[in-house]
Write a protein that holds these residues in place. Structure first.
Motif, short mmCIF file in Angstrom:
data_model
loop_
_atom_site.label_atom_id
_atom_site.label_comp_id
_atom_site.label_asym_id
_atom_site.label_seq_id
_atom_site.Cartn_x
_atom_site.Cartn_y
_atom_site.Cartn_z
N HIS A 236 0.82 -1.21 0.00
CA HIS A 236 0.00 0.00 0.00
C HIS A 236 0.86 1.26 0.00
CE1 HIS A 236 -4.01 -1.63 0.25
NE2 HIS A 236 -3.63 -2.47 1.18
N LYS A 237 2.03 1.18 0.59
CA LYS A 237 2.91 2.34 0.70
C LYS A 237 3.87 2.49 -0.48
CE LYS A 237 2.64 2.13 5.63
NZ LYS A 237 2.86 3.04 6.68
N ASP A 238 4.42 1.37 -0.97
CA ASP A 238 5.51 1.45 -1.95
C ASP A 238 5.12 1.05 -3.36
OD1 ASP A 238 7.14 2.27 0.10
OD2 ASP A 238 8.04 0.30 0.42
N ARG A 239 4.18 0.15 -3.53
CA ARG A 239 3.77 -0.31 -4.85
C ARG A 239 4.94 -0.74 -5.73
NH1 ARG A 239 -1.59 -1.14 -5.04
NH2 ARG A 239 -2.76 0.58 -4.20
N ASN A 240 5.66 -1.76 -5.30
CA ASN A 240 6.76 -2.28 -6.12
C ASN A 240 6.65 -3.79 -6.24
OD1 ASN A 240 8.01 -3.43 -3.78
ND2 ASN A 240 8.96 -1.45 -3.36
N TRP A 241 7.36 -4.35 -7.20
CA TRP A 241 7.26 -5.79 -7.47
C TRP A 241 7.85 -6.63 -6.35
CZ3 TRP A 241 11.40 -8.99 -7.80
CH2 TRP A 241 12.65 -8.40 -7.96
N GLN A 242 8.83 -6.10 -5.61
CA GLN A 242 9.41 -6.87 -4.50
C GLN A 242 8.37 -7.13 -3.42
OE1 GLN A 242 10.87 -3.99 -5.66
NE2 GLN A 242 13.03 -4.41 -6.10
N ALA A 243 7.57 -6.13 -3.12
CA ALA A 243 6.52 -6.32 -2.10
C ALA A 243 5.50 -7.35 -2.57
CB ALA A 243 5.84 -4.98 -1.80
N VAL A 244 5.14 -7.33 -3.85
CA VAL A 244 4.20 -8.31 -4.38
C VAL A 244 4.79 -9.71 -4.29
CG1 VAL A 244 2.98 -9.08 -6.45
CG2 VAL A 244 3.08 -6.65 -5.91
N ALA A 245 6.05 -9.85 -4.69
CA ALA A 245 6.71 -11.16 -4.64
C ALA A 245 6.78 -11.68 -3.21
CB ALA A 245 8.10 -11.07 -5.26
N LEU A 246 7.15 -10.82 -2.27
CA LEU A 246 7.24 -11.23 -0.87
C LEU A 246 5.86 -11.53 -0.28
CD1 LEU A 246 10.05 -8.83 0.39
CD2 LEU A 246 10.19 -11.32 0.10
N LEU A 247 4.84 -10.82 -0.73
CA LEU A 247 3.48 -11.09 -0.27
C LEU A 247 3.07 -12.50 -0.68
CD1 LEU A 247 0.49 -8.74 -0.42
CD2 LEU A 247 0.27 -10.97 -1.44
N PHE A 248 3.25 -12.83 -1.96
CA PHE A 248 2.89 -14.17 -2.42
C PHE A 248 3.75 -15.25 -1.78
CE2 PHE A 248 0.76 -11.85 -5.87
CZ PHE A 248 -0.45 -12.51 -5.88
N ALA A 249 5.04 -14.97 -1.61
CA ALA A 249 5.92 -15.94 -0.96
C ALA A 249 5.50 -16.16 0.49
CB ALA A 249 7.37 -15.46 -1.02
#
Length: 104
Positions: free
Chosen positions: A24-37
């Motif tokens: 919600h704060k950064d909107r980057n692909w690393q956060a998405v990848a870590l969320l799914f992981a």
């Protein structure tokens, strides 16, 4: 070993929740990848734990670790309010999960 899997499931649940906040704060692909992981590993370890633990106990402990851990992370990392009421509520959640283990 089943309890270790359950604790790992709860820790990865906390990671997934923290990554939702980061996304919600950064909107980057690393956060998405870590969320799914985080959520993927959480469900994986929960499934392993539930091979030998009763569903109700496993689910209660898993959600207790996730909910309490998420609230504690919010207070420590994201500056959410720290007050006695929140800490008592966290203790009640954890106490309930422990109580289910003790009577089950």
């Amino acid at each position: 070993m089943d309890w270790l899997f359950l604790i790992l499931a709860g820790i990865f649940e906390m990671m997934g929740v923290a990554m939702i906040n980061k996304l919600h704060k950064d909107r980057n692909w690393q956060a998405v990848a870590l969320l799914f992981a985080g959520f993927g590993l959480s469900f994986f370890f929960l499934a392993l734990a539930m091979k030998s633990l009763p569903m109700g106990t496993a689910y209660a402990v898993w959600t207790g670790i996730g909910a309490s851990g998420g609230a504690i992370l919010g207070m420590l990392v994201y500056g959410e309010p720290r007050n006695v009421s929140r800490i008592i509520a966290i203790a009640v959640v954890l106490g309930s999960a422990v109580g289910l283990k003790l009577i089950g």
